[in-house]
Design an enzyme around this catalytic site. Sequence first.
Site, PDB file in Angstrom:
ATOM      1  N   TYR A 138      16.088  41.424  25.296  1.00  0.00           N
ATOM      2  CA  TYR A 138      16.511  40.207  26.138  1.00  0.00           C
ATOM      3  C   TYR A 138      16.315  40.460  27.559  1.00  0.00           C
ATOM      4  CZ  TYR A 138      18.823  35.657  25.894  1.00  0.00           C
ATOM      5  OH  TYR A 138      19.179  34.239  26.061  1.00  0.00           O
ATOM      6  N   LYS A 187      22.273  35.237  31.594  1.00  0.00           N
ATOM      7  CA  LYS A 187      23.291  34.509  30.609  1.00  0.00           C
ATOM      8  C   LYS A 187      24.694  35.138  30.955  1.00  0.00           C
ATOM      9  CE  LYS A 187      20.521  31.834  28.371  1.00  0.00           C
ATOM     10  NZ  LYS A 187      20.844  30.201  28.160  1.00  0.00           N
TER      11      LYS A 187
END
Length: 255
Positions: free
Chosen positions: A154, A161
Amino acid sequence: MGILEGKKILVAGVLTEQSIAFSVARIAQEQGATVVLSNFGRALSLCQRIAKRLPQEAAVVELDVTNTEHLSTLADRLREHVDGLDGVVHSIGFAPQEAMGDGFTEVAWEHAATAFQVSTWSLASLTQACRPLFGDTASVVGLTFDATVAWPVYGWMGAAKAALESTSRYLARELGPEGVRVNLVAAGPLRTMAMKSIPGSSQFEEAWEGRAPLGWSVTDTEPAGKAVAALLSDWFPATTGEIVHVDGGFHAVGV
């Protein structure tokens, strides 16, 4: 009578029928809301086509959250379709391929900066752009992927995020006195365009298959869409700064 009867809602970032944002728009209309969609560039024509597949065709406005003119004129352009806003859905996120995968410390600032501008800062800038349209109360709902832990592949999107989750709390603190609630929905992995763009994302699917107590379907966006719709409604009048997990319970259990 639906839980969103009479409400006007902007759903930003609708791209395909497989997206959470599309499910939100559909459910919102089914629950009585007037919905406006947004996207930009090459994705704008896709969004306009998608708008015709909703129960009622929705208006579409162009919005690139990195374009200051788009942001500064958004309220006026939305007024061409609605006389105010009761809710905003932030379904916007992007990180260059160079910012994901392995080599976290090797990523150039320009790539990480893009991830933060588009995926994090835009929650605040979009909210600010819509602020003139809010009445006595309003609900802003964003989408996250649980950033309390580090995920494989990620990369800097995960860091963006985490910053998004913090941003939502700061917005909740600042805008609460104006009657504006700000919350996030943390969905499990779904086969959206966003997830497909992550190299090695199949690892997420395999993890959820073995660990989510309620089970998990990577193709069913409706549970996340319903959670967003609920947060947009008046059924959570005293909830802000919250992250609602819609992941089959994955976040709550260990191995």
